[in-house]
Design a protein around this motif. Structure first.
Motif, PDB file in Angstrom:
ATOM      1  N   TYR A   1      59.872 -76.178  22.547  1.00  0.00           N
ATOM      2  CA  TYR A   1      58.956 -75.139  23.034  1.00  0.00           C
ATOM      3  C   TYR A   1      59.419 -73.746  22.628  1.00  0.00           C
ATOM      4  O   TYR A   1      60.594 -73.513  22.334  1.00  0.00           O
ATOM      5  N   LYS A   2      58.452 -72.831  22.669  1.00  0.00           N
ATOM      6  CA  LYS A   2      58.758 -71.410  22.443  1.00  0.00           C
ATOM      7  C   LYS A   2      57.934 -70.604  23.431  1.00  0.00           C
ATOM      8  O   LYS A   2      56.744 -70.850  23.603  1.00  0.00           O
ATOM      9  N   PHE A   3      58.579 -69.650  24.079  1.00  0.00           N
ATOM     10  CA  PHE A   3      57.881 -68.752  25.005  1.00  0.00           C
ATOM     11  C   PHE A   3      58.003 -67.334  24.475  1.00  0.00           C
ATOM     12  O   PHE A   3      59.109 -66.853  24.190  1.00  0.00           O
ATOM     13  N   VAL A   4      56.864 -66.670  24.331  1.00  0.00           N
ATOM     14  CA  VAL A   4      56.844 -65.301  23.823  1.00  0.00           C
ATOM     15  C   VAL A   4      56.290 -64.385  24.909  1.00  0.00           C
ATOM     16  O   VAL A   4      55.095 -64.439  25.217  1.00  0.00           O
ATOM     17  N   PRO A   5      57.142 -63.553  25.530  1.00  0.00           N
ATOM     18  CA  PRO A   5      56.633 -62.608  26.530  1.00  0.00           C
ATOM     19  C   PRO A   5      55.571 -61.695  25.917  1.00  0.00           C
ATOM     20  O   PRO A   5      55.649 -61.329  24.735  1.00  0.00           O
ATOM     21  N   THR A   6      54.603 -61.332  26.719  1.00  0.00           N
ATOM     22  CA  THR A   6      53.501 -60.496  26.224  1.00  0.00           C
ATOM     23  C   THR A   6      53.993 -59.123  25.790  1.00  0.00           C
ATOM     24  O   THR A   6      53.499 -58.556  24.819  1.00  0.00           O
ATOM     25  N   LYS A   7      54.959 -58.601  26.513  1.00  0.00           N
ATOM     26  CA  LYS A   7      55.439 -57.248  26.228  1.00  0.00           C
ATOM     27  C   LYS A   7      56.796 -57.281  25.520  1.00  0.00           C
ATOM     28  O   LYS A   7      57.561 -58.224  25.665  1.00  0.00           O
ATOM     29  N   ALA A   8      57.057 -56.200  24.782  1.00  0.00           N
ATOM     30  CA  ALA A   8      58.382 -56.010  24.211  1.00  0.00           C
ATOM     31  C   ALA A   8      59.375 -55.735  25.336  1.00  0.00           C
ATOM     32  O   ALA A   8      59.005 -55.227  26.399  1.00  0.00           O
ATOM     33  N   TYR A   9      60.630 -56.067  25.080  1.00  0.00           N
ATOM     34  CA  TYR A   9      61.626 -55.688  26.085  1.00  0.00           C
ATOM     35  C   TYR A   9      62.013 -54.228  25.873  1.00  0.00           C
ATOM     36  O   TYR A   9      61.882 -53.677  24.780  1.00  0.00           O
TER      37      TYR A   9
ATOM     38  N   THR B   1      68.106 -72.215  26.577  1.00  0.00           N
ATOM     39  CA  THR B   1      67.212 -71.258  25.919  1.00  0.00           C
ATOM     40  C   THR B   1      68.032 -70.515  24.866  1.00  0.00           C
ATOM     41  O   THR B   1      69.247 -70.349  24.996  1.00  0.00           O
ATOM     42  N   ALA B   2      67.354 -70.074  23.812  1.00  0.00           N
ATOM     43  CA  ALA B   2      67.976 -69.215  22.793  1.00  0.00           C
ATOM     44  C   ALA B   2      66.899 -68.256  22.319  1.00  0.00           C
ATOM     45  O   ALA B   2      65.745 -68.651  22.161  1.00  0.00           O
ATOM     46  N   TYR B   3      67.276 -67.011  22.123  1.00  0.00           N
ATOM     47  CA  TYR B   3      66.228 -66.046  21.790  1.00  0.00           C
ATOM     48  C   TYR B   3      66.343 -65.493  20.382  1.00  0.00           C
ATOM     49  O   TYR B   3      67.412 -65.450  19.777  1.00  0.00           O
ATOM     50  N   MET B   4      65.178 -65.040  19.876  1.00  0.00           N
ATOM     51  CA  MET B   4      65.091 -64.270  18.627  1.00  0.00           C
ATOM     52  C   MET B   4      64.361 -62.979  18.982  1.00  0.00           C
ATOM     53  O   MET B   4      63.397 -62.996  19.749  1.00  0.00           O
ATOM     54  N   VAL B   5      64.843 -61.871  18.426  1.00  0.00           N
ATOM     55  CA  VAL B   5      64.211 -60.582  18.721  1.00  0.00           C
ATOM     56  C   VAL B   5      63.919 -59.874  17.401  1.00  0.00           C
ATOM     57  O   VAL B   5      64.679 -60.002  16.440  1.00  0.00           O
ATOM     58  N   ASP B   6      62.790 -59.152  17.336  1.00  0.00           N
ATOM     59  CA  ASP B   6      62.468 -58.455  16.089  1.00  0.00           C
ATOM     60  C   ASP B   6      62.710 -56.951  16.230  1.00  0.00           C
ATOM     61  O   ASP B   6      63.192 -56.468  17.264  1.00  0.00           O
ATOM     62  N   ASP B   7      62.370 -56.217  15.189  1.00  0.00           N
ATOM     63  CA  ASP B   7      62.662 -54.781  15.171  1.00  0.00           C
ATOM     64  C   ASP B   7      61.843 -54.003  16.200  1.00  0.00           C
ATOM     65  O   ASP B   7      62.164 -52.856  16.524  1.00  0.00           O
ATOM     66  N   ASN B   8      60.777 -54.630  16.702  1.00  0.00           N
ATOM     67  CA  ASN B   8      59.951 -53.978  17.722  1.00  0.00           C
ATOM     68  C   ASN B   8      60.303 -54.451  19.131  1.00  0.00           C
ATOM     69  O   ASN B   8      59.538 -54.226  20.072  1.00  0.00           O
ATOM     70  N   ASN B   9      61.425 -55.138  19.225  1.00  0.00           N
ATOM     71  CA  ASN B   9      61.902 -55.638  20.522  1.00  0.00           C
ATOM     72  C   ASN B   9      60.995 -56.699  21.137  1.00  0.00           C
ATOM     73  O   ASN B   9      61.023 -56.914  22.343  1.00  0.00           O
TER      74      ASN B   9
END
Ligand code: FEO
Ligand code: CA
Ligand code: CA
Length: 620
Positions: A329-337, A305-313
């Motif tokens: 594949y890409k998995f996007v959690p529903t909530k910000a971290y 796995t490798a992640y990308m994070v934006d300014d809104n976490n």
């Protein structure tokens, strides 16, 4: 996967409809046409490197008492100018081609030192392998075999460049160290999984495992794991065992993701296959915690796995399926971290949206949502199968598949991706997110591909290629992207070899890219896995032993940095935040390197430390 696990899984993959035909391996191609065996030139002459010197030090811990901020690892998105400091320009003198020494070969001015070998002491009180084959339960507390994915975690109160936690996968067993005359199943299962070890650097630069550290822990094929996410009720709330722990990833909140590269338990066939093929989240800072299989991220032959994070976490996790062929594949959690309260992130991977990638021939791309009820994921759907593996015009009879619930989609993710129209790729291995948010994926090989696409352009592809893409607006939430090929691996054009074995690498040619990682200074590293690399193998004769390369992201120019001993695969890339210490894994060596017995025969997989003798950053 390694060629060893490939053999173990072969009957299951055929049962799952994975189509292969003769011609997969270079040896078979050469046997069919010996003129194609042309020698590789030792080409050097390349420019110095462009270094995208943007630091991305995402906080990994937040309020977690022992998860300090540090190397965000494989996450991009940094925009902060680099602080003044050491020069990270890549200037090492590349190694010559066709190196076949039975040792770890590194450039002038560097050393490679064994840190942690199969059978070494891990948990306090373990005995350690000393040349006599061992069995469960001794093996349960010691290092497993076939070291693979890996990540370094800083510790509060410890200089993060002189100590921390190293967490690493054990893809499979180091069979020569095991006595299967006792507890055969549990012995094999004890030799796979994950090690967590605390390590420390001495003043002379050498590293060692801190024996007795409370963090030292094994997660094995005998450990009980919790199950989270939408498929938990279908899988069961707990599963015994993790295995085929291939590559791995980390999270912005400082946990470790070990990836199961098998969708069955081939060491214990009494276990339900649905329990395997998941991403498993481990908290290395909490040795008493139970690891969790995160079903929302899908079930397939996970690579890393490798992640990308934006300014809104908001975060996206990219994942490859190492199948012939497989999807991305890409998995996007529903909530910000939550960077402020680490505990709030511990269920984040149980709820979100899973996508598969469609690489259109015009260089555009779409993330196709794998949610029940969407994109033909309904009852009575037709799985087209692995149609890329048969000739154009030849018909594969589709099979009916019912997607009644999201659990159905997640348990049969490979079928869901095909039904939804994702692109079948040439064995997606590691993915990495660069500091400029460009995403790279190694496509290691697919000698049996028969139908091409622009993103998989070779009808028989024994050497693989590297694809990259940019999300729309550089957003992890994007549903569209643009892509191109960084390089085609294989022989130099001047060799005059057949098109399918000729690459376009400038500089040091290689085959079968597998491990890939952009380090926090924006430098791209690639590791190779050419399968069964005995000295008479055509891959070895053409390219030398499996190796590690620096690759310029702008020009595709390659410099050979490290060559492994005979028989091994090079994998695992971790480093201290200052990049003065690299940790590299040597998987399944099979001759004289790192043996214990006087007569040999027990060459052990190992983590090695690679560093400059003068203490400057690796690569410089
Ligand atoms: Fe375990 Fe796909 O390498
Ligand atoms: Ca591989
Ligand atoms: Ca791999």
């Amino acid at each position: 996967m390694s060629y060893l696990t490939d053999k173990l899984r072969a009957p299951y993959r055929q049962a799952e409809g994975e189509l292969t035909v003769p011609g997969q391996m270079l040896d078979e191609i050469v046997a069919a046409n010996p003129a194609r065996r042309t020698l590789l030139k030792n080409s050097v002459g390349m420019s110095l490197l462009s270094v995208f010197g943007v630091t991305s030090l995402a906080a990994c811990g937040g309020s977690g008492a022992e998860a300090p901020a540090g190397d965000g690892g494989d996450g991009g998105g940094g925009t902060t100018p680099p602080p003044a400091g050491p020069d990270y320009s890549v200037t090492f003198k590349p190694l010559p081609g066709k190196t076949v020494a039975d040792t770890v070969t590194v450039p002038e001015g560097y050393v490679a030192e064994v840190l942690y070998s199969a059978g070494d002491k891990c948990v306090a009180g373990s005995v350690g392998y000393a040349g006599v084959a061992q069995s469960f339960p001794a093996t349960e507390t010691q290092a497993g075999g076939q070291h693979d994915g890996m990540h370094f975690y800083p510790l509060d109160g410890v200089d993060q460049n002189k100590g921390g936690l190293l967490v690493l996968n054990h893809e499979n067993v180091d069979a020569a160290t095991l006595n299967l005359g006792v507890e055969a199943t549990r012995t094999n299962l004890s030799n796979v999984g994950v090690s967590v070890i605390e390590i420390a650097r001495a003043d002379n630069g050498t590293w060692s495992v801190k024996q007795g550290s409370r963090y030292n822990k094994r997660y094995s094929g005998n450990t009980v794991y919790n199950v989270g996410g939408p498929a938990a009720s279908a899988v069961g709330r707990t599963v015994v065992g993790t295995l085929n722990n291939c590559a791995s990833g980390n999270t912005p909140w400082g946990t470790y993701l070990t990836c199961e590269e098998t969708t069955n338990n081939y060491w214990d066939t009494t276990q339900d296959a649905k329990g395997y093929g998941w991403v498993v989240e481990i908290d290395p800072y909490e040795p008493s915690s139970t690891a969790v299989k995160r079903t929302a991220m899908g079930r397939f032959s996970h690579e890393n796995t490798a992640y990308m994070v934006d300014d809104n976490n908001r975060v996206a996790f990219y994942m490859g399926d190492d199948s012939t062929p497989g999807c991305i594949y890409k998995f996007v959690p529903t909530k910000a971290y939550d960077p402020a309260k680490r505990a709030n992130n511990m269920g984040l991977l149980d709820e979100g949206t899973l996508y598969a990638a469609r690489f259109n021939d015009d260089g555009s791309g779409n993330w196709v949502e794998l949610t029940v009820g969407k994109n033909n994921l309904t009852a009575g759907a037709t799985d087209p199968g692995n149609y890329t593996q048969v000739a154009t015009g030849e018909v594969i009879k589709g099979t009916l598949v019912d997607f009644n619930t999201q659990a159905d989609v997640l348990i049969d993710t490979q079928k869901a991706a095909r039904v939804a129209g994702a692109t079948l790729m040439d064995r997606p291995e590691w993915i990495t997110v660069g500091v400029d948010n460009t995403v790279y994926c190694t496509l290691t090989n697919n000698g049996s591909r028969r139908r091409t696409s622009a993103s998989n352009p070779r009808a028989s592809n024994p050497h693989g290629h590297i694809i990259r893409w940019n999300e729309a607006n550089d957003s992890p939430l994007a549903t569209t992207f643009t892509w191109d090929l960084l390089l085609l691996a294989g022989q130099d054009k001047e060799d005059g070899a057949a098109a399918n074995v000729t690459g376009d690498i400038k500089g040091d040619e290689f085959s079968c890219p597998d491990g890939i990682r952009v380090d926090p200074k924006g430098r791209l590293w690639v590791q190779t896995d050419m399968g069964d690399t005995n000295p008479n193998n055509s891959y070895v004769k053409t390219f030398g032993n499996n190796s590690m390369y620096y690759v310029d992201q702008e020009t595709g120019e390659s410099k050979r940095f490290l060559v492994g001993p005979l028989g091994c695969e090079i994998t695992g890339i971790a480093y201290t935040p200052d990049l003065t210490t690299f940790f590299i894994n040597i998987q399944h060596p099979d001759k004289t390197w790192n043996t214990v017995r006087s007569g040999g025969g027990d060459a052990r997989s190992a983590t090695v430390v690679v560093r400059r003798k003068d203490g400057k950053p690796v690569g410089a």
